[in-house]
Structures are given as structure tokens and as C-alpha cells.
Design an enzyme around this catalytic site. Structure first.
Site, PDB file in Angstrom:
ATOM      1  N   TYR A   1      32.472 -33.997  41.834  1.00  0.00           N
ATOM      2  CA  TYR A   1      32.099 -32.993  40.825  1.00  0.00           C
ATOM      3  C   TYR A   1      31.223 -33.563  39.724  1.00  0.00           C
ATOM      4  CZ  TYR A   1      35.298 -29.904  43.178  1.00  0.00           C
ATOM      5  OH  TYR A   1      35.887 -29.120  44.130  1.00  0.00           O
TER       6      TYR A   1
ATOM      7  N   HIS B   1      47.488 -30.413  50.345  1.00  0.00           N
ATOM      8  CA  HIS B   1      46.680 -30.165  49.153  1.00  0.00           C
ATOM      9  C   HIS B   1      47.650 -29.836  48.007  1.00  0.00           C
ATOM     10  CE1 HIS B   1      42.359 -29.049  47.848  1.00  0.00           C
ATOM     11  NE2 HIS B   1      43.098 -29.002  46.750  1.00  0.00           N
TER      12      HIS B   1
ATOM     13  N   ASN C   1      35.207 -35.775  47.747  1.00  0.00           N
ATOM     14  CA  ASN C   1      35.051 -34.653  46.832  1.00  0.00           C
ATOM     15  C   ASN C   1      34.382 -35.171  45.578  1.00  0.00           C
ATOM     16  OD1 ASN C   1      36.557 -33.302  48.720  1.00  0.00           O
ATOM     17  ND2 ASN C   1      38.369 -33.041  47.422  1.00  0.00           N
TER      18      ASN C   1
ATOM     19  N   ARG D   1      37.133 -25.279  55.608  1.00  0.00           N
ATOM     20  CA  ARG D   1      38.177 -26.238  55.256  1.00  0.00           C
ATOM     21  C   ARG D   1      39.263 -25.527  54.444  1.00  0.00           C
ATOM     22  NH1 ARG D   1      38.701 -29.702  50.486  1.00  0.00           N
ATOM     23  NH2 ARG D   1      40.035 -31.466  50.977  1.00  0.00           N
TER      24      ARG D   1
ATOM     25  N   GLU E   1      42.736 -35.690  48.017  1.00  0.00           N
ATOM     26  CA  GLU E   1      42.726 -36.286  46.686  1.00  0.00           C
ATOM     27  C   GLU E   1      44.071 -36.879  46.263  1.00  0.00           C
ATOM     28  OE1 GLU E   1      41.108 -33.642  43.741  1.00  0.00           O
ATOM     29  OE2 GLU E   1      39.167 -33.575  44.717  1.00  0.00           O
TER      30      GLU E   1
ATOM     31  N   GLU F   1      34.251 -31.459  49.239  1.00  0.00           N
ATOM     32  CA  GLU F   1      34.221 -30.520  48.110  1.00  0.00           C
ATOM     33  C   GLU F   1      33.078 -30.883  47.189  1.00  0.00           C
ATOM     34  OE1 GLU F   1      37.773 -29.986  45.706  1.00  0.00           O
ATOM     35  OE2 GLU F   1      39.040 -29.972  47.489  1.00  0.00           O
TER      36      GLU F   1
HETATM   37  C1  GBH Z   1      39.474 -30.659  43.181  1.00  0.00           C
HETATM   38  O1  GBH Z   1      39.985 -31.501  42.223  1.00  0.00           O
HETATM   39  C2  GBH Z   1      40.594 -30.058  43.954  1.00  0.00           C
HETATM   40  O2  GBH Z   1      40.700 -30.609  45.244  1.00  0.00           O
HETATM   41  C3  GBH Z   1      40.536 -28.573  44.016  1.00  0.00           C
HETATM   42  O3  GBH Z   1      41.758 -28.072  44.431  1.00  0.00           O
HETATM   43  C4  GBH Z   1      40.112 -28.032  42.682  1.00  0.00           C
HETATM   44  O4  GBH Z   1      40.216 -26.640  42.574  1.00  0.00           O
HETATM   45  C5  GBH Z   1      38.702 -28.457  42.437  1.00  0.00           C
HETATM   46  O5  GBH Z   1      38.546 -29.819  42.613  1.00  0.00           O
HETATM   47  C6  GBH Z   1      38.157 -28.071  41.068  1.00  0.00           C
HETATM   48  O6  GBH Z   1      38.899 -28.649  40.052  1.00  0.00           O
HETATM   49  O7  GBH Z   1      37.027 -34.991  32.924  1.00  0.00           O
HETATM   50  O8  GBH Z   1      34.686 -34.742  33.289  1.00  0.00           O
HETATM   51  O9  GBH Z   1      35.728 -36.810  33.863  1.00  0.00           O
HETATM   52  C7  GBH Z   1      39.062 -32.048  41.316  1.00  0.00           C
HETATM   53  C8  GBH Z   1      39.633 -33.230  40.602  1.00  0.00           C
HETATM   54  C9  GBH Z   1      39.662 -34.767  38.848  1.00  0.00           C
HETATM   55  C10 GBH Z   1      37.656 -33.530  39.199  1.00  0.00           C
HETATM   56  C11 GBH Z   1      39.264 -35.052  37.448  1.00  0.00           C
HETATM   57  C12 GBH Z   1      37.228 -33.825  37.782  1.00  0.00           C
HETATM   58  C13 GBH Z   1      37.583 -35.213  35.854  1.00  0.00           C
HETATM   59  C14 GBH Z   1      36.226 -34.784  35.384  1.00  0.00           C
HETATM   60  N1  GBH Z   1      39.083 -33.549  39.333  1.00  0.00           N
HETATM   61  N2  GBH Z   1      37.854 -34.987  37.248  1.00  0.00           N
HETATM   62  S1  GBH Z   1      35.887 -35.362  33.758  1.00  0.00           S
END
Ligand code: GBH
Length: 462
Positions: A303, A127, A301, A83, A172, A367
Site C-alpha cells: 500500500y 485472513h 501486499n 482471491r 499478512e 493486494e
Molecule cells: C491489508 O492490510 C489487509 O490484508 C486487508 O484486509 C485490508 O482491508 C487492506 O490491507 C487495507 O487496509 O501507517 O502509513 O505506515 C494492510 C496492512 C499495515 C497497511 C499497516 C498499511 C501502515 C501504513 N497495513 N500499514 S502507514
């Protein structure tokens, strides 16, 4: 924990798509080459104080010149899919007019190289690198940007269409709308909450118009998709007030995109919650029908989870209208180098929620991954045990979702390479391949070897 699983390990379905992910501005570099014009990130990264250490994507991981080496790394990993994103300002430098052939040629070489290596190309059209000229004309709060995006989509699809397995319109839009136009921590760095809501709507419209443009240009079998960073929202307690905070964040973080795109409607509670900022009259007749053009899958995505309670938080906030109603609570447990909590259950929660809400929409995790500091031993091997643990837990959560009947078609690890981590610059490393940004030398980390083994055996070891 996988240790407690049956000895056979966790097998994934045959045909499961095992991928890695990147984005153009984060890896390509060559910012002024072959006619590429500035995007909002070229501009923003030059504003003092916006990106740590004054880093920019000018050189990044120099992928523009090392593309064949990077595809070879993926072939060695054994991924089935890759991707990547197409840089709008490389293909259509001002965001208007004819395509720049040299820009298209780069992506054509990339997809040909991938296909020769047996890797399916998964292309994202946006992106976050809006041509600066379109921002100067009003950017995403301005309706015309959505129309320009659909034109750009048809240019790219016309040139590469039959060579790409999956097209994703946006990556996103939450980040692009609310971090870009409300909190201002991402490009273009505006802090205008009302404008951010217009931007969110124009992203939905842009997505839908682009789906139409892609369908017109592509063979019928081509998959068309969208990637959202959905929030696994949890109220701190079972109180009604905390539940209301969670509802607000769900509206602003999830349903603001899910409802228009999948149900052709605006969330009524969102409209009410934001009434002091806007009357939403920028939503014209027909926009929601356009936004809800059917897609073939949804990319998510993930995290970390988001824990909220009733309270207040300080602006400029990426949660327009929620500043006096919501407090963000640190989730318990271990943290990555981003200080984001590690909690794989949040991924399982999101996947099962989507199964219930959108039972006929296939899902892909487009992601998932983590930033950690790695270390090289004297022999030069790069070790990143926390990343291996993070990936193992999150893949186990995907497996659990599959066992619960969720239609998850694939998993894309973020990221193939250490890269430009937006406002954090090069200080945060998400790659399974280490990049020495002075020499541009690539060294696969332990996590790359581990992921390669997972792919080879089609699942997690016991
Ligand atoms: C993605 O964004 C992107 O698509 C990518 O480009 C980027 O490199 C990758 O992730 C890593 O950052 O403050 O603990 O509540 C991620 C978007 C939005 C994920 C805000 C974490 C807050 C976490 N992010 N979010 S927290």
C-alpha cells in the site's frame, strides 16, 4: 507517469493474472448462520472503542447471501482470478474436530460459480479470523494453534482441493502477530510484545505445516503460496544511525517471515535486537525446516512505503524491541483517505528486492489499492478519480518491475467491494464497487470501468 510513456501503452504479458481480492470477515456477514461460531474479530469488534463507530462484521456486505451477484460483477469486470478467504469458524467452528458441511458447502458453491464464470479461484486459508475458542486456549502465541491450523488446512483442501487454482496459507502474518498481540489495534487486542514474537514464529510454523497438509491433499499441479505485507523500508538519511533503524524495521517487518520461510533460519540480528524480550527458546528443533517447506510463489501486499530514522516511538507498538531505536517519519507526498502516503516506487523497490533475494520464486501482487471517498453524481454514477490515479501509478510500477526482469505473475486489486475495514469499520472504502450498506446495493465506480478496460486490453492505455 504513464502520460510520458510510448503511445502503445504498457502491455502486460499474455497470461498475466488480473484479479480482485476480498476477505471473509470483511464481506460475508451472516456471522451467526449455518453454525458459524465467533472468531476473534466478532469478539474484538464488540469491545467498546476498538472499532470506529462500534461497527462489526455481523452483516458486512452480506456477501454470504449475494455471492452469485458478486461473481457476476467480477465476470462483467473481466477478471481472470478472484482471491477470497475461507472463514475458519465457518468450516470448523471451534478450531478443532470435524468440518461443518454447511460451511464447506458455501465455499464449494463459490468456487463452482467462479469456475462457471471462467474465473480462477485463489483461496486464502487465514485472513485473521481465528476461532475464538482457540484464542481462549492461548491463541497464536500458543504452539498448538499452529497444529490446529494444519488440520484445518487439510479439511478444506480435502473438500475443495481440485477446484481451487492457488492456495494461500496466511494473509499478512505481520498484521496478525504484531497488530493483534503487540499494539493491540487488531483482534485479539493483546499488548504483549514477547507474546507477539511467539505468535510470529507460530505463524511461520503454521504456514509450513499447512504447506505439508496441502501438498498431501492436493493434485501436484496446484499452486501453494503465502501472502506477506512486506515493508518498503527507507532510512530518512544516509546516516549510520538511520540505516540501523531501517535494518531493525526490515528484520521485524520482513525478514522475521522471509528468513524462516525461504531460508529456514531466524535472522540473527532480530534475535539479538529482541533479547530483552525473549530467548526464542519456543523455536524447537525442526521448526525452521518445517517452516521452509517449498512454496510455488510468494504473494505480496503493498500500500505505501515506511520511512524510518533513529529515535524513539511510543508504545504499545507493533515493533517489539524497537521502541527506543526507531522513529517513524511521515513520507512526503499525497495521502489516501487512510492518511497513507501514495508512492508507487515502493512497490517497484519491493519487487526488485525480492527478485534479487529469491530469484526462483514467482511473485504475485495479492493486494494493492486505496481508500478514498467517492461521490455519486445526479445520474447515480459513482466517481473516484483518485483511486484510478493510484491504480494507474501502481500498475505502471508493476510493469516497470516486469521490464526489469521480475517474475510477477499477477495483480489483485484490493478490493472488489467496499467492506469492513477492520479497526476503521465501514468508514473507509477500498472497493471498486460501491456498497450502500443500508440497501446492500452494489454500484460499480469509475475505477471498476477503468480496471475492466485495462484487463480487456491487457495493459495500461497510453
Ligand atoms: C491489508 O492490510 C489487509 O490484508 C486487508 O484486509 C485490508 O482491508 C487492506 O490491507 C487495507 O487496509 O501507517 O502509513 O505506515 C494492510 C496492512 C499495515 C497497511 C499497516 C498499511 C501502515 C501504513 N497495513 N500499514 S502507514
Amino acid at each position: 507517469d504513464v502520460q510520458s510513456r510510448p503511445p502503445a501503452g504498457l502491455a502486460f504479458p499474455t497470461g498475466f493474472r488480473w484479479g480482485t481480492a476480498t476477505a471473509a470477515y470483511q464481506i460475508e456477514g451472516a456471522a451467526a448462520e449455518d453454525g458459524r461460531a465467533p472468531s476473534i474479530w466478532d469478539t474484538f469488534s464488540r469491545v467498546p472503542g476498538k472499532v470506529r463507530n462500534g461497527d462489526t462484521g455481523d452483516i458486512a456486505a452480506d456477501h454470504y447471501h449475494r455471492m452469485t451477484e458478486d461473481v457476476a460483477l467480477m465476470r462483467d469486470l473481466g477478471v481472470t482470478d478472484y482471491r477470497f478467504s475461507v472463514a475458519w469458524p465457518r468450516v470448523q467452528p471451534t478450531g478443532r474436530g470435524p468440518a461443518l458441511q454447511k460451511g464447506l458447502d458455501f465455499y464449494r458453491r463459490l468456487v463452482d460459480e467462479l469456475r462457471a464464470a471462467g474465473i480462477r479461484p485463489v483461496a486464502t486459508l487465514y485472513h485473521w479470523d481465528l476461532p475464538q475458542e482457540l484464542e481462549d486456549g492461548g491463541g497464536w502465541p500458543h504452539r498448538e494453534t499452529a497444529e490446529r491450523f494444519a488440520e484445518y488446512a487439510s479439511l478444506v483442501a480435502g473438500a475443495l482441493g481440485d477446484r481451487v487454482a492457488t492456495w494461500t496459507t496466511l494473509n499478512e502474518p505481520w498484521c496478525a502477530a504484531f497488530l493483534g498481540y503487540a499494539s493491540g489495534v487488531h483482534a485479539p487486542g493483546r499488548t504483549d510484545p514477547a507474546a507477539s514474537l511467539r505468535a510470529a514464529h507460530h505463524f511461520n510454523l503454521a504456514h509450513g505445516l499447512a504447506v505439508g497438509a496441502l501438498r498431501a491433499a492436493l493434485p501436484a499441479s496446484t499452486e501453494v503460496s503465502l501472502t506477506l505485507n512486506l515493508h518498503a523500508v527507507r532510512p530518512l538519511t544516509g546516516s549510520e544511525a538511520d540505516g540501523d533503524a531501517a535494518r531493525r524495521v526490515d528484520a521485524l517487518g520482513n525478514r522475521v517471515f522471509l528468513d524462516p520461510v525461504f531460508h529456514g533460519r531466524l535472522p540473527e540480528d532480530l534475535v539479538a535486537d529482541t533479547a530483552a524480550l525473549t530467548d526464542w527458546s519456543f523455536v524447537r528443533d525442526g521448526d525452521l525446516a518445517a517452516a521452509s517447506a517449498p512454496v510455488d510463489s510468494l504473494g505480496i501486499n503493498y500500500y505505501s512505503p515506511t520511512v524510518v530514522a533513529a529515535g524513539t516511538h511510543e508504545g504499545p507498538s507493533p515493533w517489539p524491541g524497537a521502541e527506543r531505536h526507531v522513529r517513524f517519519e511521515p513520507a512526503p507526498g499525497p495521502r489516501t483517505a487512510m492518511d497513507w502516503p501514495v508512492d508507487a516506487d515502493g512497490l517497484h523497490e519491493l519487487l526488485t528486492r525480492l527478485r534479487d533475494e529469491l530469484p526462483h520464486v514467482p511473485l504475485m501482487v495479492t493486494e494493492n489499492g486505496a481508500a478514498y471517498d467517492d461521490y455519486a453524481d445526479p445520474s447515480g454514477e459513482v466517481h473516484d478519480p483518485e483511486r484510478v490515479a493510484y491504480l494507474r501509478q501502481h500498475l505502471a510500477a508493476v510493469h516497470r518491475a516486469l521490464a526489469d526482469g521480475v517474475d510477477v505473475r499477477g495483480y489483485f486489486l484490493w478490493s472488489l467491494l467496499d467492506n469492513f475495514e477492520w479497526a476503521y469499520g465501514y468508514g473507509k472504502r477500498f472497493g471498486v464497487v460501491h456498497v450502500d450498506f443500508a440497501s446492500q446495493r452494489r454500484t460499480p465506480k469509475d475505477s471498476a470501468r477503468w480496471y475492466g478496460e485495462v484487463i480487456a486490453r491487457g495493459g495500461l492505455p497510453q
